[in-house]
Design a protein around this motif. Structure first.
Motif, PDB file in Angstrom:
ATOM      1  N   LEU A 972       0.880  -1.248   0.277  1.00 25.05           N
ATOM      2  CA  LEU A 972      -0.366  -0.089  -0.043  1.00 25.05           C
ATOM      3  C   LEU A 972       0.849   1.444  -0.085  1.00 25.05           C
ATOM      4  CD1 LEU A 972      -2.966  -0.832   1.958  1.00 25.05           C
ATOM      5  CD2 LEU A 972      -3.070  -0.842   0.246  1.00 25.05           C
ATOM      6  N   GLY A 973       2.320   1.133   0.980  1.00 24.69           N
ATOM      7  CA  GLY A 973       2.482   2.264   1.146  1.00 24.69           C
ATOM      8  C   GLY A 973       3.650   2.513  -0.812  1.00 24.69           C
ATOM      9  N   VAL A 974       3.832   1.931  -1.483  1.00 23.21           N
ATOM     10  CA  VAL A 974       4.914   2.317  -2.223  1.00 23.21           C
ATOM     11  C   VAL A 974       3.274   2.392  -3.633  1.00 23.21           C
ATOM     12  CG1 VAL A 974       5.777   0.195  -4.269  1.00 23.21           C
ATOM     13  CG2 VAL A 974       6.099  -0.064  -2.380  1.00 23.21           C
ATOM     14  N   LEU A 975       2.353   2.030  -3.707  1.00 26.25           N
ATOM     15  CA  LEU A 975       1.137   2.057  -4.309  1.00 26.25           C
ATOM     16  C   LEU A 975       0.247   2.650  -4.341  1.00 26.25           C
ATOM     17  CD1 LEU A 975      -0.057  -0.990  -5.177  1.00 26.25           C
ATOM     18  CD2 LEU A 975       1.020  -0.157  -6.128  1.00 26.25           C
ATOM     19  N   GLY A 976       0.715   3.803  -3.390  1.00 24.61           N
ATOM     20  CA  GLY A 976      -0.553   4.915  -2.856  1.00 24.61           C
ATOM     21  C   GLY A 976      -1.457   5.260  -3.650  1.00 24.61           C
ATOM     22  N   ILE A 977      -1.640   6.077  -3.992  1.00 26.50           N
ATOM     23  CA  ILE A 977      -3.184   6.646  -5.026  1.00 26.50           C
ATOM     24  C   ILE A 977      -3.930   5.362  -5.959  1.00 26.50           C
ATOM     25  CG2 ILE A 977      -3.301   8.578  -3.904  1.00 26.50           C
ATOM     26  CD1 ILE A 977      -2.261   9.865  -6.990  1.00 26.50           C
ATOM     27  N   GLY A 978      -2.606   4.339  -5.947  1.00 25.06           N
ATOM     28  CA  GLY A 978      -2.379   3.740  -7.189  1.00 25.06           C
ATOM     29  C   GLY A 978      -3.608   2.917  -7.394  1.00 25.06           C
ATOM     30  N   VAL A 979      -3.663   2.258  -5.305  1.00 22.05           N
ATOM     31  CA  VAL A 979      -4.963   1.645  -5.111  1.00 22.05           C
ATOM     32  C   VAL A 979      -5.971   2.320  -5.130  1.00 22.05           C
ATOM     33  CG1 VAL A 979      -5.364  -0.137  -3.251  1.00 22.05           C
ATOM     34  CG2 VAL A 979      -2.842   0.212  -4.290  1.00 22.05           C
ATOM     35  N   GLY A 980      -6.798   1.895  -6.371  1.00 19.55           N
ATOM     36  CA  GLY A 980      -8.491   2.440  -6.044  1.00 19.55           C
ATOM     37  C   GLY A 980      -8.781   2.340  -4.464  1.00 19.55           C
ATOM     38  N   PRO A 981      -9.764   3.449  -4.182  1.00 23.25           N
ATOM     39  CA  PRO A 981     -10.056   4.088  -2.564  1.00 23.25           C
ATOM     40  C   PRO A 981     -11.211   3.195  -2.195  1.00 23.25           C
ATOM     41  CG  PRO A 981     -11.735   5.021  -4.262  1.00 23.25           C
ATOM     42  CD  PRO A 981     -10.495   4.453  -5.416  1.00 23.25           C
ATOM     43  N   VAL A 982     -12.097   2.189  -3.009  1.00 22.44           N
ATOM     44  CA  VAL A 982     -12.464   0.351  -1.871  1.00 22.44           C
ATOM     45  C   VAL A 982     -11.930  -0.240  -1.393  1.00 22.44           C
ATOM     46  CG1 VAL A 982     -14.664  -0.423  -2.104  1.00 22.44           C
ATOM     47  CG2 VAL A 982     -14.354   1.862  -3.182  1.00 22.44           C
ATOM     48  N   ASP A 983     -10.664  -0.917  -2.595  1.00 20.55           N
ATOM     49  CA  ASP A 983      -9.917  -1.680  -2.561  1.00 20.55           C
ATOM     50  C   ASP A 983      -8.961  -1.126  -0.864  1.00 20.55           C
ATOM     51  OD1 ASP A 983     -10.589  -3.763  -3.873  1.00 20.55           O
ATOM     52  OD2 ASP A 983      -9.616  -2.352  -5.486  1.00 20.55           O
ATOM     53  N   ARG A 984      -8.029   0.315  -1.037  1.00 22.99           N
ATOM     54  CA  ARG A 984      -7.431   0.668  -0.029  1.00 22.99           C
ATOM     55  C   ARG A 984      -8.420   0.975   1.435  1.00 22.99           C
ATOM     56  NH1 ARG A 984      -3.229   3.769   1.777  1.00 22.99           N
ATOM     57  NH2 ARG A 984      -2.307   3.688  -0.650  1.00 22.99           N
ATOM     58  N   LEU A 985      -9.595   1.274   1.446  1.00 24.71           N
ATOM     59  CA  LEU A 985     -10.257   0.733   2.801  1.00 24.71           C
ATOM     60  C   LEU A 985     -10.457  -0.312   3.101  1.00 24.71           C
ATOM     61  CD1 LEU A 985     -11.654   2.356   4.429  1.00 24.71           C
ATOM     62  CD2 LEU A 985     -13.502   2.928   2.698  1.00 24.71           C
ATOM     63  N   ALA A 986     -10.762  -1.478   2.371  1.00 26.58           N
ATOM     64  CA  ALA A 986     -10.477  -2.951   2.827  1.00 26.58           C
ATOM     65  C   ALA A 986      -9.252  -3.337   3.000  1.00 26.58           C
ATOM     66  CB  ALA A 986     -11.470  -3.529   2.237  1.00 26.58           C
ATOM     67  N   ALA A 987      -8.371  -2.613   2.521  1.00 28.45           N
ATOM     68  CA  ALA A 987      -7.072  -3.433   3.746  1.00 28.45           C
ATOM     69  C   ALA A 987      -7.422  -2.194   4.272  1.00 28.45           C
ATOM     70  CB  ALA A 987      -5.933  -2.770   2.005  1.00 28.45           C
ATOM     71  N   GLU A 988      -6.740  -1.181   4.762  1.00 30.04           N
ATOM     72  CA  GLU A 988      -6.863  -0.867   5.673  1.00 30.04           C
ATOM     73  C   GLU A 988      -7.878  -1.269   7.074  1.00 30.04           C
ATOM     74  OE1 GLU A 988      -7.041   3.302   4.668  1.00 30.04           O
ATOM     75  OE2 GLU A 988      -5.219   3.463   3.869  1.00 30.04           O
ATOM     76  N   LEU A 989      -8.771  -1.608   6.908  1.00 31.86           N
ATOM     77  CA  LEU A 989      -9.519  -1.748   7.690  1.00 31.86           C
ATOM     78  C   LEU A 989      -9.176  -3.583   8.453  1.00 31.86           C
ATOM     79  CD1 LEU A 989     -12.942  -1.428   6.592  1.00 31.86           C
ATOM     80  CD2 LEU A 989     -12.179  -0.596   9.162  1.00 31.86           C
ATOM     81  N   ALA A 990      -8.275  -4.078   7.087  1.00 33.30           N
ATOM     82  CA  ALA A 990      -7.783  -5.768   7.537  1.00 33.30           C
ATOM     83  C   ALA A 990      -6.899  -5.385   8.210  1.00 33.30           C
ATOM     84  CB  ALA A 990      -7.907  -6.473   6.152  1.00 33.30           C
ATOM     85  N   LEU A 991      -5.832  -4.434   8.559  1.00 36.43           N
ATOM     86  CA  LEU A 991      -4.856  -4.053   8.727  1.00 36.43           C
ATOM     87  C   LEU A 991      -4.754  -3.589  10.510  1.00 36.43           C
ATOM     88  CD1 LEU A 991      -2.866  -2.847   6.081  1.00 36.43           C
ATOM     89  CD2 LEU A 991      -1.794  -4.654   6.855  1.00 36.43           C
ATOM     90  N   ARG A 992      -5.998  -2.774  10.026  1.00 34.86           N
ATOM     91  CA  ARG A 992      -6.229  -2.397  11.626  1.00 34.86           C
ATOM     92  C   ARG A 992      -6.853  -3.542  13.085  1.00 34.86           C
ATOM     93  NH1 ARG A 992     -11.451   1.907  12.950  1.00 34.86           N
ATOM     94  NH2 ARG A 992     -10.535   2.206  15.159  1.00 34.86           N
ATOM     95  N   GLY A 993      -7.313  -4.344  12.235  1.00 28.98           N
ATOM     96  CA  GLY A 993      -7.680  -5.919  13.236  1.00 28.98           C
ATOM     97  C   GLY A 993      -6.507  -6.706  13.449  1.00 28.98           C
ATOM     98  N   THR A 994      -5.570  -6.210  12.530  1.00 27.90           N
ATOM     99  CA  THR A 994      -4.463  -7.373  13.295  1.00 27.90           C
ATOM    100  C   THR A 994      -3.357  -6.142  14.085  1.00 27.90           C
ATOM    101  OG1 THR A 994      -3.324  -6.138  11.185  1.00 27.90           O
ATOM    102  CG2 THR A 994      -4.570  -8.494  10.615  1.00 27.90           C
ATOM    103  N   GLY A 995      -3.380  -4.843  13.853  1.00 26.04           N
ATOM    104  CA  GLY A 995      -1.971  -3.981  15.212  1.00 26.04           C
ATOM    105  C   GLY A 995      -1.653  -3.010  14.046  1.00 26.04           C
ATOM    106  N   PHE A 996      -1.529  -3.497  12.471  1.00 28.06           N
ATOM    107  CA  PHE A 996      -0.691  -2.922  11.071  1.00 28.06           C
ATOM    108  C   PHE A 996      -1.169  -2.222  10.494  1.00 28.06           C
ATOM    109  CE2 PHE A 996       1.575  -6.739  12.105  1.00 28.06           C
ATOM    110  CZ  PHE A 996       2.326  -7.146  11.649  1.00 28.06           C
TER     111      PHE A 996
END
Length: 1011
Positions: A972-996
């Protein structure tokens, strides 16, 4: 009372008015029909009287109030009286036969009105055709009441079709001239030989006539707003200063709109005034004109529109009778009227003779003899009557005209050819040469064509010729003196200049004149006209006529060249049926000529045939496959050159569109080999486009993106070449498709914003330069990119645009539009209807042989099943998609399908504890495979999705959930805004659940990863 509106002060009310089987007696207020007698209320009778006095005019409510109530009542009183009148007349406001409502203005009495039971003060009628004219009037009554009416007038050559409709229109114009309100809009057009005529030309002529008539300015405004594509083709209607603005309007509109624009603007015109369109000789019309007529006839909307077509019936069992099929279909649906003109009977012949011989009265014996000699052909009867007068062959006995000798003794033969030839021989010296040269051109002809024909005739006779200016003067003189030819609408040359045109007064006359040409002279004249077409700025739409002249001039090699141009031009003008006819005609010429026609020209024709069949039947059709096989043989025979590159590219297109990407890859190699040493920017661009799409399908998005960018750069560098012709058209089409492949590839490699930019840039180019098919192909990546980005409302918007552009294209595009629109509605509280619609649309696509994107669209259907909670059904659909990947080689969406199947299995594991272990192990294997494929393809967007699923479900795949979370965060850091907003939000939600994940709260997304 304020006086009688619209009448002289001395006007005296008649004792009775007659209309629509009714008699109205103003003094008593009685309305009588047969034995039924009804006394109207005084005010109601006064309203009827005023409407009758001004029949055909709009009588405003204010005028009725002033006249009937002396200005002391309201609109409601008027409405009550009109309602009483309609009940008395037995009609309904929605289908008025007598009293029509003029919205926001008042009322018009529409039925014919007389002041005596059998008035002698009637409009002139076509002699001998009173019954037929009455039938046309019935059609008109129906149309002006708001019921769209379509009628066909059939008759053999010389039956009087043209005279009948012209007299009908003359009577209509006479009525219209007596009313300044709401005049009728009348447009006329005539078909030329469909093999060489410009598509839609009769309708262009009809629209031009309407714009030059009453209310012309309002109709031009409607064309500007609703049918700019038509207006741009109508020479002389638009001021030159406005042409650039009009071209910009056309470039901004979706292609494929010609038929829809015509239908919409005619409906709008009919709101302004009743509209009559007459298309003569539709049997000679091109396929596009016939298809448009049929489309207008089948529109379900009510409209004050009368469509009339005259035609000559084809012989029984004739092949290729497309008009006959249209008439049969419309008749079966009860969407048309039909009037067949039989030979004139004795009474009708007597009527014709009375009109031609007035003030003399023909005897019964004269009429019978004329009928016997002419067999009731209206043209023969008229010409024979004129001949009797000119020869002084009539005498009067007992107040009746008789022949001074038997008609046969005059030397007039039985057949029309001798009858017309007899008239032709009375012309001045030189007139026949003019007519012979003109007849070679067709019913309609230009001055420059006749001049070329005269040169050929003079060369054959070893004598000098007059100049082109003298030819124009001679034709004008011939038209004035004889009436055999008449002036026609001028034609616009390709360079913008205007050329004079004439036409034979009747096609039969042209046929007789043409047959008088000797064989050698006929060949020479046709060839000379073809050569003149090549030398002057002949519009590309006339390429078919040029080809036919060379065909009749026995120069098949040049004929084939122009048949190729004509077929390609027709296809680009959204007339695939016409393109198909022209290609087949050219192939027949080439086959008859043998070795005279080079293989390269034959290949060009075959490619036109393949392209037209592709649009009509789709890529998986057996007729397309057979045509491709023939084209491959021809391409092998030609060997090398631009035509072979075009052929190889078309073969690749067929394989790609059919979804056979293994074959498409092999075809691409053949295209690249054929293109070696060929320096043509359009072909280079097409090759780059093919390479990009093939690489994308194979699952190499990075390479596809690079090829797509090459296509875009090549298109930009060659933009200065795009003025006209076939190559710029192909270049613009390839530029659009190159951006399409770059759009999807950009999303896959993790450049979501670039994906959107490429997609919308391709759509802009398509609107500027493309056909309907190109616009549809450019809209697919636009909708797909927004779908991949999870933007439902944008998907819905562009799916609607795709549905509009697809109206006259292959039905697969409409099915794709429905599938995307339904996908956008899967977030509704009850997703079941939308899921069912996705499923049905995708099934339609599969049945239609959909090519590129088959696994992807099956993925949409699987998503619909999952949204409804039917996980098992979702797995079945995903398995079908994976099978499509294996059978077609369409691999770009493979990693996502594997991930979706893994998520479905994890859902099944939760629903079925007894099988949990098996489901989870299978899911782990699928996620491992999905990650491996995404990484090998460089599809970072799909890698983000797969890692998100791993992290969210805490699966022990790859290097474990912790390592996966680290990789996801880094990606996610490498791609930045290259990830679509919905996919980025889903990824961040998943990471938040792991503490990352990020510490800031994350709002719920408007959509989810799975929609």
């Amino acid at each position: 009372m304020t006086g009688q509106l619209g009448e002289p002060a001395s006007f005296v009310t008649p004792a009775a008015y007659y209309f629509a089987e009714h008699r109205f007696e103003p003094p008593s207020g009685r309305l009588i029909r047969g034995e039924a007698r009804l006394r109207l209320r005084p005010k109601t009778a006064a309203v009827l009287l005023l409407l009758l006095r001004r029949a055909g005019e709009v009588v405003t409510k204010a005028e009725l109030i002033d006249e009937v109530w002396d200005g002391t009542t309201s609109d409601e009183s008027v409405a009550v009286c009109v309602a009483e009148l309609r009940r008395a007349l037995g009609e309904h406001p929605s289908d008025p036969r007598c009293i029509a409502t003029v919205h926001r203005r008042g009322y018009r009495f529409t039925a014919p009105v007389t002041t005596s039971p059998q008035s002698t003060d009637v409009e002139p009628v076509a002699a001998g055709r009173a019954i037929e004219l009455a039938e046309l009037s019935r059609w008109w009554d129906s149309a002006r009441s708001g019921a769209r009416t379509v009628g066909f007038v059939a008759g053999e050559a010389g039956a009087g079709r043209t005279t009948l409709v012209h007299d009908f229109l003359a009577g209509m114009r006479a009525i219209d001239g007596r009313s300044a309100d709401d005049p009728v809009a009348i447009g006329e057009g005539r078909c030329v030989d469909g093999r060489g005529g410009e598509p839609y030309l009769p309708f262009l002529d009809a629209f031009s006539a309407i714009c030059r008539g009453p209310n012309g300015a309002r109709f031009r405004d409607l064309l500007w707003k609703l049918a700019p594509t038509w207006l741009l083709q109508m020479s002389g209607i638009v001021e030159s200063s406005a042409l650039d603005a009009l071209r910009r309007r056309v470039s901004d509109r979706p292609a494929g709109r010609l038929m829809r624009e015509a239908a919409e603007v005619l409906d709008a015109m009919a709101v302004v005034a009743p509209v009559v369109i007459v298309i003569e000789d539709l049997h000679s019309g091109d396929r596009s004109t016939i298809d448009l007529f049929a489309h207008l006839a089948q529109r379900p909307t009510r409209s004050r529109l009368l469509l009339v077509a005259t035609y000559r019936p084809a012989p029984t069992g004739a092949s290729g009778d497309s008009l006959g099929a249209v008439i049969g279909s419309l008749s079966a649906l009860r969407r048309c009227e039909h009037l067949e003109l039989p030979p004139l009977g004795l009474t009708a012949v007597t009527s014709v003779l009375a009109a031609r011989l007035s003030p003399g009265v023909p005897s019964a014996a004269l009429a019978a003899e004329v009928l016997e000699r002419t067999e009731g052909n209206a043209l023969f009867v008229t010409m024979l009557a004129d001949r009797l007068v000119s020869e002084g062959a009539l005498r009067e006995a007992d107040g009746m005209l008789q022949t001074s000798a038997p008609i046969a003794a005059l030397g007039i033969p039985d057949g029309v050819r001798r009858l017309i030839a007899d008239r032709l021989w009375q012309l001045r010296p030189g007139d026949l040469d003019l007519l012979h040269a003109a007849a070679a051109c067709g019913v309609d002809f230009a001055v420059v064509e006749v001049a070329a024909g005269l040169v050929a005739l003079a060369a054959a006779a070893h004598r000098g010729v007059v100049g082109e200016v003298d030819v124009a003067l001679a034709l004008a003189d011939l038209a004035d003196r004889t009436g055999i030819i008449v002036e026609a609408e001028p034609m616009s040359w390709a360079d913008g200049s205007i050329g004079e045109r004439y036409r034979f007064v009747h096609g039969l006359v042209r046929d007789v004149v043409h047959d008088q040409l000797g064989g050698a002279a006929r060949v020479a004249v046709h060839r000379a006209i073809g050569v003149r077409h090549e030398a002057v700025a002949m519009p590309v739409a006339w390429a078919g006529a040029t080809a036919e002249h060379f065909e009749l001039g026995r120069d098949p090699a040049r004929a084939v060249v122009h048949y190729v141009r004509a077929a390609d031009a027709a296809r680009r003008r959204l007339a695939p049926g016409t393109a198909l006819d022209l290609a087949r005609r050219g192939i027949a010429v080439a086959d008859s000529a043998g070795a005279v026609v080079p293989a390269s020209a034959r290949l060009g024709l075959q490619l036109c045939l393949v392209a037209a069949l592709l649009e009509e039947h789709g890529p998986t059709s057996s007729v397309v496959a057979d045509a491709v096989d023939t084209a491959e043989v021809l391409a092998d025979a030609v060997g090398r050159g631009p035509e072979v590159v075009l052929a190889r590219h078309l073969f690749w297109s067929v394989a790609f569109m059919a979804g056979d990407f293994f074959a498409a890859s092999a075809r691409l190699v053949a295209v690249e080999e054929a293109a070696v040493g060929v320096e043509d920017p359009a072909l280079v661009l097409q090759l780059a486009d093919a390479r990009a799409l093939t690489l994308l399908a194979e699952g190499s998005p990075a390479l596809a993106l690079e090829a797509g960018r090459v296509a875009a750069v090549t298109a930009s560098s060659a933009a200065s070449d795009s003025a006209s012709g076939e190559r710029p058209h192909r270049r613009s089409e390839a530029a659009v498709l190159g951006r399409s492949s770059a759009a999807v590839a950009s999303w896959l490699v993790g450049s979501a914003d670039d994906a959107k930019r490429f997609a919308h840039d391709g759509l802009r180019l398509a609107h500027e330069t493309g056909t309907a098919g190109v616009v549809c192909r450019s809209l697919w990546p636009v909708v797909a990119v927004h779908q991949l980005r999870g933007e439902r409302r944008r998907v819905q918007h562009h799916a609607s645009e795709l549905a509009g552009a697809a109206e006259f294209e292959h039905p697969r595009w409409a099915a794709i539009a429905r599938a995307f629109d339904a996908w956008a509605r899967l977030d509704e509280p009850d997703p079941a209807p939308a899921a069912a619609e996705v499923q049905q649309s995708v099934e339609r696509l599969l049945a239609d042989g959909m090519g590129f994107g088959r696994p992807y669209h099956l993925g949409l259907a699987a998503e619909g099943a999952a949204a409804c909670g039917d996980t098992e059904r979702a797995v079945v659909i995903i398995d079908s998609a994976l099978a499509a990947v294996a059978s077609t080689g369409d691999r770009w969406y493979l990693a996502e399908l594997l991930r979706r199947r893994a998520e479905a299995l994890l859902t099944l594991a939760a629903e079925h504890p007894s099988g949990r272990l098996g489901f989870t192990r299978a899911a782990d294997a699928l996620l491992d495979e999905s990650l491996a494929i995404a990484r090998s393809q460089g599809a970072r967007a799909l890698e983000v999705r797969a890692l998100t699923t791993v992290v969210r479900s805490a699966r022990s795949v790859a290097d474990g959930p912790v390592a996966s979370a680290t990789m996801l965060r880094d990606l996610l850091g490498v791609l930045g805004i290259g990830v679509g907003p919905v996919d980025r939000l889903a990824a961040e939600l998943a990471l938040r659940g792991t503490g990352f994940g990020p510490g800031a709260p994350v709002e719920s997304p408007t959509g989810t990863l799975l929609g």
